[in-house]
Scaffold this active site. Structure first.
Site, short mmCIF file in Angstrom:
data_model
loop_
_atom_site.label_atom_id
_atom_site.label_comp_id
_atom_site.label_asym_id
_atom_site.label_seq_id
_atom_site.Cartn_x
_atom_site.Cartn_y
_atom_site.Cartn_z
N LYS A 195 0.83 -1.21 0.00
CA LYS A 195 0.00 0.00 0.00
C LYS A 195 0.86 1.26 0.00
CE LYS A 195 -1.26 2.03 3.65
NZ LYS A 195 -1.79 2.61 4.90
N ASN A 196 1.90 1.28 0.84
CA ASN A 196 2.71 2.48 0.98
C ASN A 196 3.57 2.77 -0.25
OD1 ASN A 196 1.68 2.98 3.52
ND2 ASN A 196 3.35 1.98 4.59
N CYS B 75 -3.56 12.25 13.25
CA CYS B 75 -4.09 10.91 13.11
C CYS B 75 -3.91 10.18 14.42
CB CYS B 75 -3.41 10.16 11.97
SG CYS B 75 -1.70 9.74 12.32
N ARG C 291 2.34 14.05 12.64
CA ARG C 291 2.87 13.96 11.27
C ARG C 291 2.57 15.20 10.43
NH1 ARG C 291 1.70 7.93 9.07
NH2 ARG C 291 -0.42 8.31 9.71
N ASP D 140 6.17 0.43 11.89
CA ASP D 140 4.97 -0.30 11.49
C ASP D 140 4.98 -1.76 11.91
OD1 ASP D 140 3.72 1.86 10.41
OD2 ASP D 140 4.12 1.38 8.32
N ARG E 113 -7.61 -0.90 5.58
CA ARG E 113 -6.77 0.15 5.02
C ARG E 113 -5.41 -0.40 4.58
NH1 ARG E 113 -4.91 3.71 8.46
NH2 ARG E 113 -4.19 4.89 6.67
#
Length: 417
Positions: A22-23, A116, A121, A304, A396
């Site tokens: 995803k990233n 978030c 961030r 992560d 997500r």
């Protein structure tokens, strides 16, 4: 609202294929805005964040087609230069439209993404870099407005490495006049994947994956043809799953070069990690050994993977110290692990994890994407049944995660609350 129910205590065995990252996919899809024509990106995972990109690109005037893992974007004369709040608020990475729109069209209006769950961030480093390249930046009612007749090259130093900032400025600099040098740039593999894609489009990017990235601007770019790299965080999650369930899993598509710190710490925890052609195989230890970790930017231990590793350390044979040095609010999963019997205490950015002999299933609540994965891992290893609510976070960043775990012998189901 949906929840996931896990019947724990099963050893996982077999082979699982990792989806596209995803990233890596997010900046690649926004990079299509840099050039007219039909762009084709393969290995794009079916995730909520990618669906948000689909909506945003359509809002800007691009034609989007998404079949299986092939994402096609037809870019012509874009009718909009605004990324509205209703879309940006659901996904922080939406700010990555700023560089491509400004570089190609000379203007962009993007909603501020705000904070978030895991930390603030801010995007000030993005804006500081664009200003150095000649952009006029103003803030208006929660929006960033940027204008530049044409961006020019500049030497830009990041106060701290920023993945999004590095990506945004790499894309913007690709069409700028002259040469841009990014110093103290982020070194993550996703940066390298984006650089390779930009170079396929005709850009001239050198040094990606190091602290100094040099981009020589060109007048125009061509449509993109690229395959997204495998998701190293998903791979790491399945590798920890093998360790925490005392299982034996081959993670197809995992690249050891992207997982050095994770592999090192798994071995330190007693797991057997075998680097094979096309993947990585992990055999879990009979007893998990305690391991200390400190999260730092790549190539250090990834933030992560911190939550997933904490679930593993909660079953260690001693005390582990986990220092979170990237995000200031990334221990929200601790309270939920404690509900399952974990012995964890927090002091500032440090968590002390005293291993217990076993976890017990309990009703728990996911607070963010990686916390969701952490609780699934804990549930897989726990006795009895674990119920995880607010699992929309999972969608997500993990594609078909229940299906993949069940193929390895887990007993997971998703039901409506």
């Amino acid at each position: 609202m949906e929840k996931i129910i896990i019947h724990g205590g099963r050893r996982l065995r077999g082979e699982v294929r990792v989806s596209g990252a995803k990233n890596a996919a997010l900046p690649l899809l926004f990079a299509t805005l840099l050039a007219p024509g039909v762009h084709r990106v393969d290995n794009v995972p079916r995730l909520r964040d990618i669906a948000t990109v689909e909506k945003l690109l359509s809002t800007l005037g691009a034609g989007v087609s998404w079949r299986d893992d092939l994402f096609e974007v037809e870019v012509g004369e874009l009718r909009e230069v605004e990324a509205p709040y209703d879309l940006v608020r659901t996904m922080r990475a939406s700010v990555l439209v700023l560089g491509p729109l400004l570089a190609r069209l000379g203007q962009a209006r993007v909603s501020l993404p705000g904070g978030c769950a895991i930390g603030a961030r801010p995007i000030n480093l993005h804006l500081k870099g664009l200003e150095a390249m000649g952009a006029r930046i103003t803030l208006d009612h929660g929006y960033v407005e940027a204008r530049a007749k044409r961006l020019h090259g500049a030497r830009i130093y990041f106060d701290i490495p920023t993945v999004g900032g590095t990506e945004n400025l790499m894309m913007a600099a690709s069409l700028a006049k002259g040469t841009t040098v990014l110093e103290n740039a982020a070194c993550e593999p996703e940066i390298v994947d984006l650089a390779e894609a930009l170079n396929k489009m005709g850009a001239r990017v050198e040094g990606a994956g190091t602290e100094t990235v040099t981009i020589e601007g060109v007048d125009e770019l061509r449509p993109l043809r690229h395959t997204v790299m495998a998701d190293r965080i998903e791979a790491g999650t399945f590798m920890v799953a093998a360790a925490i369930t005392r299982g034996d899993i081959r993670v197809e598509g995992a690249d050891p070069a992207h997982l050095g710190a994770v592999i090192s710490k798994l071995r330190e925890a007693g797991a057997e990690v075998i680097e094979e052609q096309g993947g990585v195989r992990v055999r879990g230890p009979r007893r998990v050994l305690p391991v200390d970790i400190k999260t730092i930017p790549h190539p250090g231990f990834p933030t992560d993977m911190q939550a997933q590793f904490m679930a593993l350390m909660s079953l260690g044979s001693g005390t582990s110290i986990i220092n979170e040095n990237v995000f200031e609010n990334r221990f929200m999963h601790v309270c939920e692990l404690q509900r399952m019997g974990a012995d964890i205490s927090i002091e500032g950015h440090m968590a002390t994890v005293k291993g217990v002999r076993g976890l017990l299933g309990a009703p728990v609540m996911a607070t963010d994407l990686r916390a969701s994965a952490c609780l699934i891992l804990a549930g897989l290893a726990a006795e009895n049944t674990t119920e995880i609510s607010r699992v929309y976070h999972l969608d997500r960043g993990y594609e078909r995660i229940e299906e993949k775990f069940n193929s390895l012998g887990a007993a997971i189901e998703r039901v409506r609350e």
